[in-house]
Scaffold this motif. Structure first.
Motif, mmCIF file in Angstrom:
data_model
loop_
_atom_site.group_PDB
_atom_site.id
_atom_site.type_symbol
_atom_site.label_atom_id
_atom_site.label_comp_id
_atom_site.label_asym_id
_atom_site.label_seq_id
_atom_site.Cartn_x
_atom_site.Cartn_y
_atom_site.Cartn_z
ATOM 1 N N TYR A 254 0.831 -1.211 0.000
ATOM 2 C CA TYR A 254 0.000 0.000 0.000
ATOM 3 C C TYR A 254 0.864 1.258 0.000
ATOM 4 O O TYR A 254 0.544 2.262 -0.637
ATOM 5 C CB TYR A 254 -0.950 0.011 1.200
ATOM 6 C CG TYR A 254 -1.976 -1.100 1.169
ATOM 7 C CD1 TYR A 254 -2.466 -1.582 -0.049
ATOM 8 C CD2 TYR A 254 -2.455 -1.670 2.336
ATOM 9 C CE1 TYR A 254 -3.411 -2.599 -0.084
ATOM 10 C CE2 TYR A 254 -3.403 -2.685 2.308
ATOM 11 C CZ TYR A 254 -3.873 -3.146 1.094
ATOM 12 O OH TYR A 254 -4.804 -4.147 1.060
ATOM 13 N N LEU A 330 6.482 -4.044 -11.409
ATOM 14 C CA LEU A 330 6.150 -4.162 -9.983
ATOM 15 C C LEU A 330 6.538 -5.541 -9.499
ATOM 16 O O LEU A 330 6.460 -6.517 -10.248
ATOM 17 C CB LEU A 330 4.629 -4.043 -9.768
ATOM 18 C CG LEU A 330 3.938 -2.714 -9.862
ATOM 19 C CD1 LEU A 330 2.448 -2.915 -9.580
ATOM 20 C CD2 LEU A 330 4.538 -1.726 -8.883
ATOM 21 N N GLY A 332 6.305 -7.623 -5.502
ATOM 22 C CA GLY A 332 6.126 -7.487 -4.061
ATOM 23 C C GLY A 332 5.613 -8.763 -3.446
ATOM 24 O O GLY A 332 4.943 -9.550 -4.099
ATOM 25 N N ASP B 229 -8.032 -16.526 -1.494
ATOM 26 C CA ASP B 229 -7.140 -15.634 -2.241
ATOM 27 C C ASP B 229 -7.854 -15.125 -3.490
ATOM 28 O O ASP B 229 -8.567 -15.881 -4.149
ATOM 29 C CB ASP B 229 -5.877 -16.386 -2.699
ATOM 30 C CG ASP B 229 -4.902 -16.620 -1.563
ATOM 31 O OD1 ASP B 229 -4.804 -15.738 -0.691
ATOM 32 O OD2 ASP B 229 -4.247 -17.677 -1.554
ATOM 33 N N THR B 254 -2.752 0.376 -8.846
ATOM 34 C CA THR B 254 -2.422 1.021 -7.563
ATOM 35 C C THR B 254 -3.561 1.915 -7.078
ATOM 36 O O THR B 254 -3.774 2.028 -5.883
ATOM 37 C CB THR B 254 -1.104 1.824 -7.642
ATOM 38 O OG1 THR B 254 -1.151 2.700 -8.762
ATOM 39 C CG2 THR B 254 0.086 0.914 -7.782
ATOM 40 N N LEU B 257 -5.749 -0.494 -5.358
ATOM 41 C CA LEU B 257 -5.180 -0.940 -4.077
ATOM 42 C C LEU B 257 -5.303 0.145 -3.016
ATOM 43 O O LEU B 257 -5.490 -0.146 -1.838
ATOM 44 C CB LEU B 257 -3.708 -1.335 -4.267
ATOM 45 C CG LEU B 257 -3.480 -2.635 -5.053
ATOM 46 C CD1 LEU B 257 -1.987 -2.843 -5.307
ATOM 47 C CD2 LEU B 257 -4.060 -3.832 -4.305
ATOM 48 N N VAL B 323 -6.246 -8.244 2.441
ATOM 49 C CA VAL B 323 -5.020 -7.445 2.359
ATOM 50 C C VAL B 323 -4.199 -7.882 1.154
ATOM 51 O O VAL B 323 -4.115 -9.078 0.834
ATOM 52 C CB VAL B 323 -4.196 -7.560 3.668
ATOM 53 C CG1 VAL B 323 -3.747 -8.991 3.931
ATOM 54 C CG2 VAL B 323 -2.968 -6.630 3.634
ATOM 55 N N ALA B 324 -3.614 -6.894 0.474
ATOM 56 C CA ALA B 324 -2.733 -7.199 -0.665
ATOM 57 C C ALA B 324 -1.454 -7.819 -0.142
ATOM 58 O O ALA B 324 -0.815 -7.266 0.755
ATOM 59 C CB ALA B 324 -2.411 -5.927 -1.442
ATOM 60 N N THR B 325 -1.093 -8.981 -0.673
ATOM 61 C CA THR B 325 0.120 -9.647 -0.200
ATOM 62 C C THR B 325 1.176 -9.804 -1.293
ATOM 63 O O THR B 325 2.332 -10.070 -1.000
ATOM 64 C CB THR B 325 -0.196 -11.038 0.383
ATOM 65 O OG1 THR B 325 -0.878 -11.815 -0.605
ATOM 66 C CG2 THR B 325 -1.052 -10.927 1.627
ATOM 67 N N ARG B 326 0.770 -9.674 -2.563
ATOM 68 C CA ARG B 326 1.775 -9.826 -3.624
ATOM 69 C C ARG B 326 1.479 -8.890 -4.782
ATOM 70 O O ARG B 326 0.328 -8.542 -5.045
ATOM 71 C CB ARG B 326 1.795 -11.264 -4.146
ATOM 72 C CG ARG B 326 2.104 -12.234 -3.051
ATOM 73 C CD ARG B 326 2.191 -13.644 -3.566
ATOM 74 N NE ARG B 326 3.543 -13.948 -4.004
ATOM 75 C CZ ARG B 326 3.969 -15.182 -4.257
ATOM 76 N NH1 ARG B 326 3.154 -16.209 -4.125
ATOM 77 N NH2 ARG B 326 5.198 -15.392 -4.627
ATOM 78 N N LEU B 327 2.555 -8.515 -5.467
ATOM 79 C CA LEU B 327 2.463 -7.647 -6.637
ATOM 80 C C LEU B 327 3.309 -8.226 -7.748
ATOM 81 O O LEU B 327 4.364 -8.799 -7.501
ATOM 82 C CB LEU B 327 3.066 -6.271 -6.334
ATOM 83 C CG LEU B 327 2.271 -5.215 -5.610
ATOM 84 C CD1 LEU B 327 3.118 -3.948 -5.554
ATOM 85 C CD2 LEU B 327 0.959 -4.944 -6.304
ATOM 86 N N ASP B 328 2.860 -8.019 -8.961
ATOM 87 C CA ASP B 328 3.656 -8.449 -10.109
ATOM 88 C C ASP B 328 3.176 -7.637 -11.305
ATOM 89 O O ASP B 328 1.979 -7.568 -11.556
ATOM 90 C CB ASP B 328 3.443 -9.949 -10.346
ATOM 91 C CG ASP B 328 4.339 -10.496 -11.432
ATOM 92 O OD1 ASP B 328 5.383 -9.872 -11.704
ATOM 93 O OD2 ASP B 328 3.989 -11.538 -12.018
ATOM 94 N N ALA B 329 4.097 -7.010 -12.018
ATOM 95 C CA ALA B 329 3.684 -6.242 -13.194
ATOM 96 C C ALA B 329 4.851 -6.000 -14.116
ATOM 97 O O ALA B 329 5.998 -5.928 -13.679
ATOM 98 C CB ALA B 329 3.090 -4.895 -12.763
ATOM 99 N N VAL B 343 -2.127 -10.102 -5.552
ATOM 100 C CA VAL B 343 -2.879 -11.117 -4.821
ATOM 101 C C VAL B 343 -3.436 -10.448 -3.576
ATOM 102 O O VAL B 343 -2.721 -9.709 -2.886
ATOM 103 C CB VAL B 343 -1.987 -12.308 -4.412
ATOM 104 C CG1 VAL B 343 -2.732 -13.244 -3.474
ATOM 105 C CG2 VAL B 343 -1.512 -13.059 -5.645
ATOM 106 N N ASN B 345 -5.308 -11.406 -0.082
ATOM 107 C CA ASN B 345 -5.636 -12.526 0.792
ATOM 108 C C ASN B 345 -6.735 -12.112 1.758
ATOM 109 O O ASN B 345 -6.606 -11.108 2.455
ATOM 110 C CB ASN B 345 -4.381 -12.961 1.565
ATOM 111 C CG ASN B 345 -4.697 -14.079 2.531
ATOM 112 O OD1 ASN B 345 -4.710 -13.875 3.734
ATOM 113 N ND2 ASN B 345 -4.986 -15.247 2.018
#
Lengths: 488, 482
Positions: A254, A330, A332, B229, B254, B257, B323-329, B343, B345
């Motif tokens: 975040y 990105l 994370g 998930d 984003t 998010l 809650v956001a636990t992973r990012l990929d881009a 992702v 969760n």
């Protein structure tokens, strides 16, 4: 549409329809032109069919094949050099001697191409295939077409008994796309004497072309006289993490997202230089209505803020007016059921001439406005440094009359009414090395590409057959014009 | 040396005092120590059988060994089953028959353990080693210790000739930690007749929370949140990064998010979490205790809720969380991203379905460009999530709770049973889904700050193991004496 614009488009359309036939009828050199076309085609085919990728290709093979042609055409061996720091990556440097009344012109083109996988393509990427009015093959646009055109021009001038005022130096080089041993950089550092010139013509243009067409009608001829500087930055947020069943307000993802939102809304300062100012002034004449008015309004002092805002909505124009930075990657988190311990982004920047990589890094820190978002510079080898180099984006090359005058004359002869507009490349070419060596450098290519159909680096790369031959004729005439004994 | 001598004397004195105080028969003490010895012996045997999911592990071997223990103790062959869908992953199901006055109670424990590498450990993880009053070994806590205790209690009741008022069914099972042959799920789906019961007791969580050497409360897990998930995804045609365009997959994601981070699912209590706050308010003091009482009111006090929700633990008990636990881009530094994904969760309050939460996420993200898909445990993506709602927990069964309250008070004077909801997932997920109220507790004492489940040098204290063994036996006896 204004009257002048309509006339311009009509003229362009006519030229497009009549094509080479009109030229052939008009010019006494027509027969020589046809011979030159065949020669350019032969060289083009030969180059496409020599694999010059970084992985399995061999640049030296291509350089030597061309050297052979120059020697056969009567160039003295002393003026045909194949040299380089690596066996597989040698460059060709050829000199066509003139009267020496003016300083030489250096022509550069890269022989290497980006990788191409046969299974992705409709045709064999390492065969020159003519189909439906196009030449297909890896490098047909970027930039073996240009290499062939420049080599053919030199051979044609030699055959005619060249009597130009300047030496013409042609360097066909390695590792522009990637690889260890960039040829232009190596030549500027190790053989400055061989390539010293008053100015440089880079056939890479935008990417192997300078003319943008719409529905087959050429719209403008872009003279590339400046380049933005490339820089990558990494944004990273770390956090102690934890179990995802107990979310906390502090969350690396975040926090990064909030920073990226600020970056997404931010615009770097509006700034014009000699080249982009001339671009907007000239384009204002080619466009109409609000856009034309806005282009004029931003070239005045002070520039009109609302006009800037309107033009900024067009991405191509926006990239000419300011440094741009955009998030491109990105990454994370490490498990779906764990709070992220790390979130990071890559931000890719294209920096206006006159500004440094560290200056932009500091501006990013300010924009992100969160001391917990670390902003590091990513080197070209992927390493991270806390501080970026102070290296500044090189200033534009001056719009020299001896470059611009003959260009406008030649363009008008081949494409009546087509405006020549100075342009700043947002990408990077080998021009950065010649410009860094203090040589004014201009991207010039007589090849036209339809807007939105630029297949350089992609699959089924192609160039229009008619455009290749027109580009061939253009370049020959332009070289003649800049080396003509009596200035018109 | 002197100190240890003194300690030994004190211990003997205590034992003597205990015996005198109990004034019960010496036989009871003998039975107790015999049961402890048996429990420990079975724990040693189980520890030595590798039951990891890896090729070296074999749950069937452990199930067979424990079946043999039951046969030796006199359980008839027809009440002992070793069965399962996989050769290496068989489960043990045993039954101690009662009078049939009430419906059975079903005890569950898993035999499988997470991996352990000898080089990471101070001792051999597949040997039960006693050191400084602790029993070391993989599974001592999670959960071969509780397995051995449940078995020992059953055997002790059997050997006493005790006739419970309800059948006691015990299942020791495979693949709770991982693997594709989950024993409880398989039994519920294929052998409901073997395990049908009024309620379930799982031993898969230690209950006596020890902080700074003092027991804080006795935790009874009576409800579970549902795990889900979701994948958020934005696609874009991309392009060259030298000419950024307005629509950017990363920025679109984003923005979503950011909205998700600011969103809170509605406050909601159920029978278990109400009881949790009612009882916890008696232990806590000051503002926190007052706030716990205030959120039980109707309507609940908003400010009290806000204060409590600042604590992630209380927030997770009173809300579904996502809650956001992973990012990929992105795919290259110099290309505009063609795809950005995250992702998210979620831990869903019982009574709500994953699909309900997915639709809520779609609303919160408020952007049709962000696709929200459900991601199954095997990683597969589906446009919709399961629509099955987790059972909201029924009020705590008095016949289960009363003996527990009583026995806890007798064992640890002043200690309270606090029923709660787990945010994690265990095999209780499967029994709850089958409509069986499920309660998880194991009377082992553990300091949560030194919880070594899944970690290196996993251990339980010898004293706590024996105490828990005695406690569980008594609890089962009381539970089935009525």
């Amino acid at each position: 549409m204004t009257l002048s614009a309509r006339r311009l488009r009509l003229a362009a359309l006519l030229t497009g329809l009549l094509g080479g036939a009109a030229l052939a009828a008009d010019h006494p050199e027509a027969a020589a032109g046809r011979g030159a076309d065949a020669l350019a085609h032969d060289i083009f085919k030969q180059l496409i069919e020599i694999n010059t990728t970084d992985s399995v290709g061999n640049i030296t093979t291509a350089a030597q094949a061309l050297a052979q042609r120059f020697l056969a055409a009567g160039f003295p061996a002393a003026d045909v050099l194949v040299a380089g720091p690596e066996e597989r990556k040698k460059n060709l440097v050829v000199r066509l001697r003139g009267s020496g009344r003016q300083r030489p012109v250096l022509l550069i083109g890269h022989l290497d191409v980006v990788e191409a996988r046969g299974e992705d393509w409709s045709t064999d990427p390492f065969k020159l295939i003519e189909k439906d009015g196009y030449f297909y093959g890896r490098g047909t646009l970027d930039m073996k077409s240009g290499d062939a055109i420049m080599a053919a021009a030199l051979l044609r001038l030699k055959q005619e008994g060249y009597g130009g005022t300047r030496d013409l130096i042609l360097a066909l080089t390695a590792d522009e796309e990637s690889g260890c041993c960039n040829g232009v950089e190596w030549l500027t550092r190790n053989h400055r004497d061989l390539i010293d010139a008053e100015f440089v013509l880079n056939h890479d243009g935008l990417v192997g072309y300078s003319i943008t067409s719409e529905h087959g009608v050429p719209q403008e001829f872009a003279l590339s006289a400046a380049e933005k500087m490339y820089a990558d930055y990494q944004l990273a947020v770390t956090n102690r993490g934890g179990h995802s069943s107990l979310p906390r307000p502090d969350n690396a993802i975040y926090q990064l997202a909030q920073g990226l939102l600020r970056l997404g809304q931010y615009s770097f300062a509006f700034e014009l230089n000699e080249v982009t100012r001339a671009y907007f002034e000239r384009m204002a004449g080619a466009r109409s209505g609000q856009v034309a008015a806005d282009m004029r309004a931003i070239t005045r002092s002070p520039a009109d803020a609302q006009a800037i805002a309107r033009l900024s909505l067009e991405p191509e124009l926006n990239s000419l007016m300011r440094t741009t930075c955009v998030a491109t990657r990105l990454d994370g988190g490490h498990a779906n059921n764990a709070l992220p311990q790390r979130a990071q982004a890559v931000v890719n920047c294209r920096i206006l001439p006159g500004h440094s990589k560290e200056e932009v890094r500091k501006e990013l820190v300010q924009v992100l406005n969160d001391p917990q978002i670390a902003v590091r510079y990513v080197t070209e080898h992927g390493a991270l440094t806390d501080i970026a180099p102070e290296q500044r984006s090189l200033p534009p090359s001056p719009l020299l009359p001896q470059v611009l005058g003959p260009l406008e004359k030649t363009v008008t002869a081949l494409w009546p009414g087509l405006p020549v507009v100075p342009f700043m490349n947002a990408g990077a070419t080998d021009g950065i090395f010649t410009r860094a060596a203090g040589l004014p450098t201009y991207g010039v290519a007589g090849i036209a590409v339809e807007r939105g159909d630029v297949r350089a680096h992609g699959r089924d790369e192609r160039v229009r057959v008619s455009s290749f031959y027109r580009g061939n004729e253009f370049f020959y005439r332009y070289l003649k014009s800049i080396t003509a004994p009596e200035v018109p | 040396v002197r100190i240890s001598t003194r300690a030994g004397a004190a211990a003997r004195l205590l034992t003597a005092a205990c015996c005198a105080a109990c004034a019960a028969s010496a036989a009871a003490a003998d039975a107790s120590s015999a049961s402890n010895a048996l429990a420990r012996d079975m724990l040693a045997q189980l520890t030595a059988i590798n039951t990891t999911d890896s090729v070296r592990g074999n749950v069937t071997t452990a199930a067979e060994a424990m079946a043999q223990r039951l046969r030796t103790a006199g359980f008839p062959a027809e009440d002992i089953h070793v069965l399962g869908p996989s050769e290496r992953k068989k489960n043990l199901v045993a039954r101690l028959r009662g009078t049939g006055a009430h419906q059975p109670v079903f005890l569950i424990g898993h035999l499988d353990v997470v991996e352990a590498r000898r080089e990471d450990w101070s001792t051999d993880p597949f040997q039960l080693v006693e050191k400084d009053g602790e029993l070391y070994g993989r599974g001592t806590l999670d959960m071969k210790g509780p397995d051995a205790i449940m078995l020992a209690s059953l055997i002790r009741l059997r050997q006493e000739g005790f006739r419970p008022t309800r059948d006691i069914i015990l299942a020791l099972t495979a693949d709770e930690e991982g693997g594709s042959a989950n024993g409880v799920e398989w039994l519920v789906q294929h052998h409901r007749e073997l395990i049908d019961a009024q309620f379930v007791l799982s031993g898969d969580d230690y209950s006596v929370l020890v902080v700074n050497g003092k027991p804080l409360y006795f935790k009874l897990v009576a409800s579970e949140k549902v795990y889900a998930d979701f994948q958020l995804q934005v696609t874009n045609k991309g392009g060259h990064s030298s000419v950024p365009v307005a629509e950017n997959a990363i920025y679109t994601l984003t923005r979503g998010l950011d909205r998700l981070a600011a969103y809170e699912f509605p406050f909601e209590l159920n029978a278990v979490t109400r009881e949790y706050y009612r009882r916890l308010a008696q232990i806590e003091s000051g503002q926190r205790a007052a706030d716990m009482r205030a959120i039980l009111g109707n309507p609940p006090d908003r400010q009290a809720l806000e204060r409590l929700s600042a604590d992630p633990v209380e927030r997770s008990i009173t809300h579904t969380t996502c809650v956001a636990t992973r990012l990929d881009a992105g795919h290259a530094n110099n290309a505009l991203p063609q795809r950005a994904q995250a992702v998210v969760n979620c831990r869903i309050l019982p009574g709500h379905s994953p699909e309900e939460v997915r639709q809520q996420l779609v609303q919160v993200l408020a952007d049709p460009a962000i696709a929200v898909r459900y991601q199954g445990s095997d990683g597969t993506l589906t446009d919709h999530a399961p629509a099955v709602r987790g059972f909201a927990p029924p009020p705590l069964l008095p016949e289960m709770l009363a003996p527990l309250d009583q026995l806890v008070a007798a064992t640890w004077p002043g200690l309270k049973v606090i029923p709660g909801m787990s945010a994690g997932a265990s095999d209780a997920t499967h029994t709850i889904a089958a409509g069986l109220p499920t309660y998880t507790f194991s009377p082992l004492s553990v300091d949560p700050s030194d919880d070594r489940e899944h970690g290196r040098d996993e251990r339980i204290s010898v004293a706590s193991f024996y105490q828990a063994n005695e406690f569980f036996y008594r609890y089962l006896r009381t539970l089935t004496a009525r």
